[in-house]
Design a protein around this motif. Structure first.
Motif, PDB file in Angstrom:
ATOM      1  N   PRO A  94       0.873  -1.213   0.001  1.00  0.00           N
ATOM      2  CA  PRO A  94      -0.098   0.058   0.044  1.00  0.00           C
ATOM      3  C   PRO A  94       0.957   1.131   0.085  1.00  0.00           C
ATOM      4  O   PRO A  94       0.059   2.560  -0.459  1.00  0.00           O
ATOM      5  N   PHE A  95       2.132   1.209   0.193  1.00  0.00           N
ATOM      6  CA  PHE A  95       2.906   2.451   0.430  1.00  0.00           C
ATOM      7  C   PHE A  95       3.988   2.238  -0.599  1.00  0.00           C
ATOM      8  O   PHE A  95       4.311   1.406  -1.058  1.00  0.00           O
ATOM      9  N   LYS A  96       4.538   3.918  -1.046  1.00  0.00           N
ATOM     10  CA  LYS A  96       5.825   3.523  -1.819  1.00  0.00           C
ATOM     11  C   LYS A  96       6.832   3.082  -1.275  1.00  0.00           C
ATOM     12  O   LYS A  96       7.685   2.409  -1.961  1.00  0.00           O
ATOM     13  N   ASP A  97       7.131   2.715   0.068  1.00  0.00           N
ATOM     14  CA  ASP A  97       8.320   2.393   0.772  1.00  0.00           C
ATOM     15  C   ASP A  97       7.835   2.144   2.090  1.00  0.00           C
ATOM     16  O   ASP A  97       6.818   2.600   2.516  1.00  0.00           O
ATOM     17  N   PHE A  98       8.675   1.409   2.632  1.00  0.00           N
ATOM     18  CA  PHE A  98       8.721   1.025   4.413  1.00  0.00           C
ATOM     19  C   PHE A  98       7.267  -0.105   4.277  1.00  0.00           C
ATOM     20  O   PHE A  98       6.734  -0.247   5.437  1.00  0.00           O
TER      21      PHE A  98
END
Length: 117
Positions: free
Chosen positions: A102-106
């Motif tokens: 769901p996120f660009k990173d992490f």
């Protein structure tokens, strides 16, 4: 340090006080990535990505997939009993969260905190 603070907060709180929902997940992301990426930390990605050979859901569908993950997880948690059942649930949560990406990173860091809940 931010990850350790999130885990400490989880361990210090009562499990029944934590509602896993999209807002909670975005809040975890904001807390661990906000200092590095203030422009987008805590926001679901809006763009399409490719992770290795995997094509996660299109960006505009991410909020729906995360909402469904949270609802599905809540129901699955109601039926957990025994170590094998817990292990299966944790494997499913990790797979599903990373599949959504769901996120660009992490995503991996947030997913590990999600499993700690």
């Amino acid at each position: 340090m931010n990850i350790a603070r999130c885990l400490d907060a989880l361990l210090d709180g009562a499990p029944e006080d934590i509602m896993i929902n999209p807002e909670w997940i975005r809040g975890i992301h904001q807390r661990i990535a906000g200092e590095l990426f203030p422009d987008w930390a805590g926001s679901f990605r809006h763009t399409d990505v490719q992770v290795g050979t995997h094509l996660p859901p299109q960006g505009f569908n991410v909020p729906i997939h995360v909402s469904n993950l949270c609802l599905d997880l809540a129901e699955r948690m109601r039926h957990v009993s025994g170590l094998e059942s817990i292990a299966n649930l944790l494997a499913w949560v990790d797979w599903r969260f990373q599949w959504i990406h769901p996120f660009k990173d992490f995503n991996g860091r947030v997913g590990r905190i999600l499993m700690a809940r």
